[in-house]
Enzyme design. Structure first.
Site, PDB file in Angstrom:
ATOM      1  N   SER A 115       1.774 -23.482  46.203  1.00 55.04           N
ATOM      2  CA  SER A 115       1.849 -24.914  46.068  1.00 55.04           C
ATOM      3  C   SER A 115       2.753 -25.458  45.091  1.00 55.04           C
ATOM      4  CB  SER A 115       0.510 -25.590  45.785  1.00 55.04           C
ATOM      5  OG  SER A 115       0.558 -26.891  45.524  1.00 55.04           O
ATOM      6  N   TYR A 139      -6.051 -26.982  39.981  1.00 55.64           N
ATOM      7  CA  TYR A 139      -5.873 -26.567  41.325  1.00 55.64           C
ATOM      8  C   TYR A 139      -4.430 -25.813  41.405  1.00 55.64           C
ATOM      9  CZ  TYR A 139      -3.486 -26.409  45.918  1.00 55.64           C
ATOM     10  OH  TYR A 139      -2.829 -26.186  47.043  1.00 55.64           O
ATOM     11  N   LYS A 143      -3.329 -21.902  41.652  1.00 57.09           N
ATOM     12  CA  LYS A 143      -2.093 -20.931  42.478  1.00 57.09           C
ATOM     13  C   LYS A 143      -1.197 -20.299  41.659  1.00 57.09           C
ATOM     14  CE  LYS A 143      -3.514 -22.657  46.489  1.00 57.09           C
ATOM     15  NZ  LYS A 143      -3.702 -22.066  47.964  1.00 57.09           N
TER      16      LYS A 143
HETATM   17  N1  UFG Z   1      -1.985 -41.568  46.496  1.00 61.86           N
HETATM   18  C1  UFG Z   1      -2.256 -42.917  46.572  1.00 61.86           C
HETATM   19  N2  UFG Z   1      -3.585 -43.430  46.902  1.00 61.86           N
HETATM   20  C2  UFG Z   1      -4.314 -42.877  47.811  1.00 61.86           C
HETATM   21  C3  UFG Z   1      -3.924 -41.404  48.018  1.00 61.86           C
HETATM   22  C4  UFG Z   1      -2.861 -40.857  47.154  1.00 61.86           C
HETATM   23  O1  UFG Z   1      -1.636 -43.830  45.733  1.00 61.86           O
HETATM   24  O2  UFG Z   1      -5.096 -43.172  48.255  1.00 61.86           O
HETATM   25  C5  UFG Z   1      -0.860 -41.061  46.046  1.00 61.86           C
HETATM   26  C6  UFG Z   1      -1.212 -40.311  44.927  1.00 61.86           C
HETATM   27  O3  UFG Z   1      -1.400 -40.730  43.767  1.00 61.86           O
HETATM   28  C7  UFG Z   1       0.372 -39.269  45.070  1.00 61.86           C
HETATM   29  C8  UFG Z   1       0.750 -39.454  46.401  1.00 61.86           C
HETATM   30  O4  UFG Z   1      -0.016 -40.585  46.862  1.00 61.86           O
HETATM   31  O5  UFG Z   1       0.937 -39.860  43.966  1.00 61.86           O
HETATM   32  C9  UFG Z   1       0.247 -38.124  47.344  1.00 61.86           C
HETATM   33  O6  UFG Z   1      -1.170 -38.105  46.936  1.00 61.86           O
HETATM   34  P1  UFG Z   1      -1.712 -37.025  47.937  1.00 61.86           P
HETATM   35  O7  UFG Z   1      -3.146 -36.959  47.663  1.00 61.86           O
HETATM   36  O8  UFG Z   1      -1.545 -37.292  49.475  1.00 61.86           O
HETATM   37  O9  UFG Z   1      -1.023 -35.536  47.596  1.00 61.86           O
HETATM   38  P2  UFG Z   1      -0.865 -34.702  46.395  1.00 61.86           P
HETATM   39  O10 UFG Z   1       0.414 -34.955  45.901  1.00 61.86           O
HETATM   40  O11 UFG Z   1      -1.951 -35.156  45.356  1.00 61.86           O
HETATM   41  O12 UFG Z   1      -1.207 -33.351  46.761  1.00 61.86           O
HETATM   42  C10 UFG Z   1      -0.759 -32.583  47.831  1.00 61.86           C
HETATM   43  C11 UFG Z   1      -1.972 -31.501  48.187  1.00 61.86           C
HETATM   44  C12 UFG Z   1      -2.148 -30.640  47.019  1.00 61.86           C
HETATM   45  C13 UFG Z   1      -0.721 -30.079  46.598  1.00 61.86           C
HETATM   46  C14 UFG Z   1       0.367 -31.129  46.567  1.00 61.86           C
HETATM   47  C15 UFG Z   1       1.673 -30.506  46.464  1.00 61.86           C
HETATM   48  O13 UFG Z   1      -3.267 -32.351  48.190  1.00 61.86           O
HETATM   49  O14 UFG Z   1      -2.934 -29.403  47.591  1.00 61.86           O
HETATM   50  O15 UFG Z   1       0.367 -32.232  47.484  1.00 61.86           O
HETATM   51  O16 UFG Z   1       2.655 -31.415  46.475  1.00 61.86           O
HETATM   52  F1  UFG Z   1      -0.654 -29.279  45.585  1.00 61.86           F
END
Ligand code: UFG
Length: 317
Positions: A115, A139, A143
């Protein structure tokens, strides 16, 4: 190739097995269904309900396999912050059990789902594979621990591997898409909010990015699946490395919200809330290494195409 796919009943694994089948591979899925769904695995793919820690089962499955593609893991950053030990037990503990079984088997090819979370905060530019790995959440820590285990253990075993560092997997493949419970990912939550008249919460508006919201590199799951197929083809000549899988372009949370409005043609209510713990400001891939080593690059580069495929899945006509 005869492939053993752990976690093949999940979102990314389920996309991979469809692509692997289409490419002519013989696929067996092993999944404990802790987060996956049985109906993700279509005929004629063999489905085995079980866990990578069941050693007798692993010995039996590995004896009949030529390569392992290891997706099985927990993958929600916020859950890992709430239960770090549980994340290390499942992800690292599960991986160690898998490696013990692989060590005693004829299998010498492994593709591992790593990741972008291994990088951490970074310096505001796309990440290269040899950048420091400093995960900011458990998490990502699991990894990294697995990547390091592979670096130390694989050479002695004569095991070839590719640690594929996914950036933000998104989109859907026909009738197969994200079905997380609970859903925490931005694109499905934004689509759901648009469809139901609900509200999308934007976590943090004070990041050091042009519009103050986090930037991510959203990559279509089908592109991810193709990269795994290319990685499998490349294993066998001593390849032992890690590679970024992204598009090389980043989009902010606000840009994703605007894209969701355009794709759905629906209004989307947003509210601004505080930062979510463990979120790096910017996660964008430098994609040069995957191109150099695998001649792979993402083909679905328009965010609207990725969001459209996720919308088609959530809202079938
Ligand atoms: N976000 C919001 N509101 C929401 C959900 C997400 O503002 O309701 C924001 C988060 O704060 C983040 C972005 O949108 O800035 C993306 O969030 P995601 O939860 O879609 O994805 P993440 O970047 O947190 O994580 C994902 C995977 C992980 C992986 C990561 C690597 O879930 O397993 O991408 O980039 F590690």
């Amino acid at each position: 190739m005869r492939l053993l796919v752990t976690g093949g009943a999940g979102y990314i694994g389920g996309t991979f097995i469809r692509s692997a089948l289409a490419a002519g591979h013989e696929v067996t899925v092993l999944d404990n269904l802790s987060t996956g769904h049985r109906d993700v695995v279509p005929e004629p793919i063999r489905f085995v309900h079980g866990d990578i820690r069941q050693r007798d089962l692993m010995d039996e499955l590995l004896a009949d396999s030529e390569a392992v593609v290891h997706f099985a893991a927990l993958s929600i950053v916020s859950h890992s912050i709430a239960d770090p030990l549980g994340y290390y037990r499942e992800n690292l503990g599960g991986f160690l059990a898998l490696m013990e079984a692989i060590a005693d088997s004829p299998v010498r090819k492994l593709v591992f789902s790593s990741s972008a979370a291994v990088y951490g905060m970074g310096e505001g530019r796309p990440f290269k594979e040899d950048d420091p790995r400093r995960p900011v959440n458990p998490y990502g820590g699991t990894k990294l621990a697995i990547e390091e285990t592979l670096e130390h253990v694989a050479p002695g075993l004569g095991l070839d591997y590719a640690s594929l560092r996914y950036f933000n997997a998104a989109g859907a493949m026909d009738d197969h898409g994200e079905r997380h419970d609970p859903e925490t990912h931005l694109i499905p939550l934004a689509l759901e909010a648009a469809a139901t008249g609900g509200e999308l919460k934007i976590f943090g508006q004070d990041y050091p990015t042009p519009d103050g919201t986090c930037i991510r590199d959203y990559i279509h799951v089908e592109d991810l699946a193709q990269a795994h197929l290319k990685a499998l083809d490349a294993l066998g000549d001593g390849l032992r490395t890690a590679m970024n899988l992204g598009t090389g372009s980043g989009f902010s949370v606000r840009e994703v919200a605007d894209c969701v409005k355009n794709v759905t043609g629906l209004p989307l209510k947003v509210s601004e809330t505080t930062r979510r713990e463990g979120d790096p400001a910017l996660l964008v891939a430098d994609v040069g290494k995957a191109w150099d080593l695998l001649a792979w690059r993402a083909e679905k580069l328009e965010l609207s195409d990725i969001v459209q495929s996720a919308w088609n899945f959530l809202n079938p006509r």
